[in-house]
Design a protein around this motif. Structure first.
Motif: not given
Length: 252
Positions: A235-247
Protein backbone atom coordinates in the motif's frame (compact mmCIF):
# COMPACT_ATOMS: atom_id res chain seq x y z
CA UNK A 1 51.42 -8.90 -11.68
CA UNK A 2 50.81 -5.15 -11.86
CA UNK A 3 49.26 -5.43 -15.33
CA UNK A 4 47.00 -8.26 -14.20
CA UNK A 5 45.81 -6.23 -11.21
CA UNK A 6 45.19 -3.21 -13.41
CA UNK A 7 43.17 -5.33 -15.86
CA UNK A 8 41.16 -6.81 -13.03
CA UNK A 9 40.44 -3.34 -11.68
CA UNK A 10 39.22 -2.21 -15.10
CA UNK A 11 36.93 -5.22 -15.37
CA UNK A 12 35.59 -4.56 -11.89
CA UNK A 13 34.91 -0.92 -12.71
CA UNK A 14 33.17 -1.95 -15.92
CA UNK A 15 31.01 -4.38 -13.95
CA UNK A 16 30.06 -1.66 -11.47
CA UNK A 17 29.23 0.75 -14.28
CA UNK A 18 26.84 -1.82 -15.79
CA UNK A 19 25.16 -2.56 -12.46
CA UNK A 20 22.89 0.49 -12.29
CA UNK A 21 19.88 -0.20 -10.11
CA UNK A 22 16.90 -1.30 -12.22
CA UNK A 23 13.77 0.85 -12.35
CA UNK A 24 10.37 -0.82 -11.91
CA UNK A 25 6.92 0.43 -12.74
CA UNK A 26 3.62 -0.23 -11.00
CA UNK A 27 0.05 -1.34 -11.55
CA UNK A 28 -2.78 -0.08 -9.37
CA UNK A 29 -4.78 -3.04 -8.07
CA UNK A 30 -7.19 -1.23 -5.76
CA UNK A 31 -7.89 2.28 -4.50
CA UNK A 32 -9.19 3.19 -1.05
CA UNK A 33 -10.43 6.40 0.62
CA UNK A 34 -7.84 8.32 2.64
CA UNK A 35 -8.23 11.35 4.88
CA UNK A 36 -7.22 14.32 2.68
CA UNK A 37 -6.29 16.35 5.78
CA UNK A 38 -3.77 13.71 6.96
CA UNK A 39 -0.19 14.93 6.51
CA UNK A 40 1.03 11.35 6.34
CA UNK A 41 4.40 10.69 7.98
CA UNK A 42 4.36 7.00 8.88
CA UNK A 43 2.31 3.99 7.83
CA UNK A 44 2.20 0.27 8.58
CA UNK A 45 -0.33 -2.57 8.39
CA UNK A 46 -0.97 -4.97 11.25
CA UNK A 47 -3.76 -7.45 11.97
CA UNK A 48 -6.12 -5.96 9.42
CA UNK A 49 -5.61 -2.36 10.51
CA UNK A 50 -3.60 0.50 9.04
CA UNK A 51 -1.61 2.48 11.58
CA UNK A 52 -0.81 6.00 10.45
CA UNK A 53 1.05 8.97 11.90
CA UNK A 54 0.49 12.53 10.75
CA UNK A 55 2.63 15.64 11.06
CA UNK A 56 2.53 19.44 11.37
CA UNK A 57 2.52 21.28 14.68
CA UNK A 58 -0.92 21.21 16.22
CA UNK A 59 -2.11 18.55 13.75
CA UNK A 60 0.15 15.60 14.57
CA UNK A 61 -1.52 12.34 15.56
CA UNK A 62 -1.29 8.57 15.72
CA UNK A 63 -4.26 6.74 14.20
CA UNK A 64 -5.78 3.35 13.57
CA UNK A 65 -7.54 3.41 10.21
CA UNK A 66 -9.94 1.01 8.50
CA UNK A 67 -8.41 0.09 5.15
CA UNK A 68 -11.61 -0.32 3.16
CA UNK A 69 -13.30 2.91 4.24
CA UNK A 70 -10.45 5.16 5.39
CA UNK A 71 -12.38 5.72 8.62
CA UNK A 72 -10.28 6.70 11.63
CA UNK A 73 -11.09 4.05 14.25
CA UNK A 74 -8.91 5.39 17.03
CA UNK A 75 -6.70 8.43 17.42
CA UNK A 76 -4.39 10.11 19.87
CA UNK A 77 -3.06 13.61 19.26
CA UNK A 78 0.59 14.55 19.75
CA UNK A 79 1.15 17.72 21.85
CA UNK A 80 1.18 20.75 19.57
CA UNK A 81 4.81 21.66 20.28
CA UNK A 82 5.85 18.47 18.44
CA UNK A 83 5.88 17.79 14.70
CA UNK A 84 5.00 14.11 14.41
CA UNK A 85 7.04 11.83 12.15
CA UNK A 86 7.41 8.08 11.54
CA UNK A 87 6.06 5.11 13.50
CA UNK A 88 6.82 1.39 13.86
CA UNK A 89 5.52 -1.53 15.94
CA UNK A 90 7.77 -3.11 18.56
CA UNK A 91 6.06 -6.03 20.27
CA UNK A 92 2.93 -4.68 21.94
CA UNK A 93 4.19 -1.11 21.68
CA UNK A 94 4.11 1.53 18.97
CA UNK A 95 7.03 3.92 18.82
CA UNK A 96 6.96 7.31 17.12
CA UNK A 97 9.39 10.07 16.22
CA UNK A 98 9.20 13.85 16.11
CA UNK A 99 10.99 15.95 13.53
CA UNK A 100 13.36 18.37 15.31
CA UNK A 101 12.52 17.94 19.00
CA UNK A 102 14.84 14.93 19.47
CA UNK A 103 12.01 13.23 21.34
CA UNK A 104 10.24 9.97 20.59
CA UNK A 105 7.13 8.49 22.20
CA UNK A 106 5.98 5.00 23.12
CA UNK A 107 2.30 3.99 23.01
CA UNK A 108 0.38 0.82 23.74
CA UNK A 109 -0.33 -0.56 20.28
CA UNK A 110 -3.84 -1.73 21.20
CA UNK A 111 -5.14 1.22 23.20
CA UNK A 112 -2.76 3.97 21.94
CA UNK A 113 -2.30 5.05 25.54
CA UNK A 114 1.08 6.74 26.18
CA UNK A 115 3.69 4.52 27.85
CA UNK A 116 6.81 6.68 27.84
CA UNK A 117 9.30 8.63 25.79
CA UNK A 118 12.93 8.50 24.66
CA UNK A 119 15.56 10.84 23.27
CA UNK A 120 17.84 10.76 20.22
CA UNK A 121 20.24 13.07 18.46
CA UNK A 122 19.49 14.82 15.20
CA UNK A 123 16.22 14.82 13.29
CA UNK A 124 13.62 12.06 13.24
CA UNK A 125 12.06 11.19 9.87
CA UNK A 126 10.83 7.60 9.76
CA UNK A 127 10.91 4.15 11.35
CA UNK A 128 10.46 0.53 10.37
CA UNK A 129 11.35 -2.86 11.84
CA UNK A 130 12.38 -6.32 10.68
CA UNK A 131 10.95 -7.82 13.87
CA UNK A 132 14.29 -7.80 15.66
CA UNK A 133 15.78 -4.38 14.96
CA UNK A 134 14.40 -0.90 14.37
CA UNK A 135 15.55 1.21 11.42
CA UNK A 136 15.42 5.00 11.54
CA UNK A 137 15.88 7.62 8.83
CA UNK A 138 16.94 11.17 9.64
CA UNK A 139 17.09 12.85 6.22
CA UNK A 140 20.77 12.07 5.69
CA UNK A 141 22.40 9.27 3.69
CA UNK A 142 22.48 7.10 6.82
CA UNK A 143 19.85 4.79 8.28
CA UNK A 144 20.32 4.10 11.97
CA UNK A 145 19.87 0.57 13.30
CA UNK A 146 18.41 0.74 16.82
CA UNK A 147 18.05 -1.68 19.70
CA UNK A 148 14.25 -2.00 20.09
CA UNK A 149 14.52 -2.22 23.87
CA UNK A 150 16.71 0.83 24.46
CA UNK A 151 16.33 2.72 21.15
CA UNK A 152 20.11 3.19 21.20
CA UNK A 153 22.08 3.18 17.94
CA UNK A 154 23.79 -0.14 17.21
CA UNK A 155 25.18 0.75 13.81
CA UNK A 156 24.55 2.97 10.80
CA UNK A 157 23.87 1.97 7.20
CA UNK A 158 25.34 4.28 4.56
CA UNK A 159 22.86 4.33 1.68
CA UNK A 160 24.16 4.76 -1.85
CA UNK A 161 22.68 4.64 -5.35
CA UNK A 162 25.03 3.76 -8.19
CA UNK A 163 27.99 4.71 -6.02
CA UNK A 164 26.69 8.09 -4.79
CA UNK A 165 25.24 8.83 -1.33
CA UNK A 166 21.44 8.93 -1.26
CA UNK A 167 19.92 11.59 1.01
CA UNK A 168 16.35 12.71 1.74
CA UNK A 169 15.43 9.17 2.81
CA UNK A 170 11.95 9.48 4.24
CA UNK A 171 9.21 6.97 5.14
CA UNK A 172 10.45 3.39 5.56
CA UNK A 173 8.95 -0.09 5.31
CA UNK A 174 10.50 -3.54 5.66
CA UNK A 175 9.48 -5.67 2.65
CA UNK A 176 10.87 -9.17 2.05
CA UNK A 177 14.33 -8.45 3.42
CA UNK A 178 14.66 -5.00 1.89
CA UNK A 179 14.00 -1.51 3.20
CA UNK A 180 11.58 0.37 0.97
CA UNK A 181 12.03 4.12 1.32
CA UNK A 182 10.20 7.15 -0.01
CA UNK A 183 12.68 9.75 -1.21
CA UNK A 184 11.43 13.18 -0.19
CA UNK A 185 10.09 15.37 -2.99
CA UNK A 186 10.27 12.56 -5.57
CA UNK A 187 7.88 9.97 -6.98
CA UNK A 188 10.33 7.13 -6.41
CA UNK A 189 10.69 4.44 -3.77
CA UNK A 190 14.20 3.09 -3.20
CA UNK A 191 14.67 -0.61 -2.47
CA UNK A 192 17.64 -0.65 -0.09
CA UNK A 193 19.85 -3.57 0.94
CA UNK A 194 19.87 -3.37 4.77
CA UNK A 195 23.42 -4.71 5.00
CA UNK A 196 25.36 -3.00 2.22
CA UNK A 197 23.13 0.07 2.01
CA UNK A 198 23.09 -0.16 -1.79
CA UNK A 199 19.91 0.65 -3.66
CA UNK A 200 18.87 -2.60 -5.36
CA UNK A 201 16.15 -0.98 -7.41
CA UNK A 202 13.71 1.88 -7.82
CA UNK A 203 9.93 1.86 -8.03
CA UNK A 204 8.83 4.78 -10.17
CA UNK A 205 5.34 5.95 -9.12
CA UNK A 206 5.11 8.83 -11.57
CA UNK A 207 1.46 9.60 -12.30
CA UNK A 208 0.07 8.15 -9.08
CA UNK A 209 -0.63 11.58 -7.58
CA UNK A 210 -2.78 12.39 -10.59
CA UNK A 211 -4.66 9.14 -10.08
CA UNK A 212 -5.31 10.28 -6.51
CA UNK A 213 -7.06 13.30 -7.99
CA UNK A 214 -4.63 15.96 -6.86
CA UNK A 215 -2.12 18.26 -8.44
CA UNK A 216 1.15 17.51 -6.68
CA UNK A 217 2.54 20.53 -4.85
CA UNK A 218 5.46 21.20 -2.53
CA UNK A 219 3.96 19.36 0.46
CA UNK A 220 1.45 16.82 -0.83
CA UNK A 221 4.09 14.44 -2.16
CA UNK A 222 4.26 10.67 -2.11
CA UNK A 223 4.85 9.45 1.45
CA UNK A 224 3.62 6.34 3.21
CA UNK A 225 4.38 2.67 2.53
CA UNK A 226 2.70 -0.30 4.23
CA UNK A 227 3.27 -4.01 3.58
CA UNK A 228 0.76 -6.76 4.35
CA UNK A 229 3.12 -9.72 4.53
CA UNK A 230 0.36 -12.31 5.01
CA UNK A 231 -1.49 -11.39 1.82
CA UNK A 232 1.53 -9.85 0.09
CA UNK A 233 -0.12 -6.51 -0.53
CA UNK A 234 1.77 -3.24 -0.89
CA UNK A 235 0.00 0.00 0.00
CA UNK A 236 1.16 3.54 -0.74
CA UNK A 237 -0.23 7.03 -0.26
CA UNK A 238 0.93 10.63 0.08
CA UNK A 239 0.70 13.66 2.31
CA UNK A 240 -2.80 15.18 2.07
CA UNK A 241 -3.85 12.58 -0.51
CA UNK A 242 -7.55 11.63 -0.69
CA UNK A 243 -6.69 8.09 -1.87
CA UNK A 244 -4.53 5.19 -0.72
CA UNK A 245 -3.51 2.57 -3.28
CA UNK A 246 -2.70 -1.10 -3.35
CA UNK A 247 -0.09 -1.49 -6.07
CA UNK A 248 1.79 -4.28 -7.78
CA UNK A 249 5.42 -3.68 -8.67
CA UNK A 250 6.04 -4.63 -12.31
CA UNK A 251 9.06 -4.87 -14.58
CA UNK A 252 9.31 -2.29 -17.31
Amino acid sequence: MGLKLAAAALLLCAGVAQAAAPVYGYKVKRSFPHDPTAFTQGLFYRNGILYESTGLNGRSSIRKVALETGKVLQRIDIPEQYFGEGIAPVGNALISLTWTSQTGFVFDIDTLKPRGSFSYQGEGWALTTDGERVYMSDGTAYIRVLDPNTMQVQRRIRVSADGSPLTQINELEWVDGEIYANIWQTSRIARIDPFSGQVRGWIDLTGLAEQAGIKQGSDNVLNGIAWDAAQRRLFVTGKLWPRLFEIEVVKR
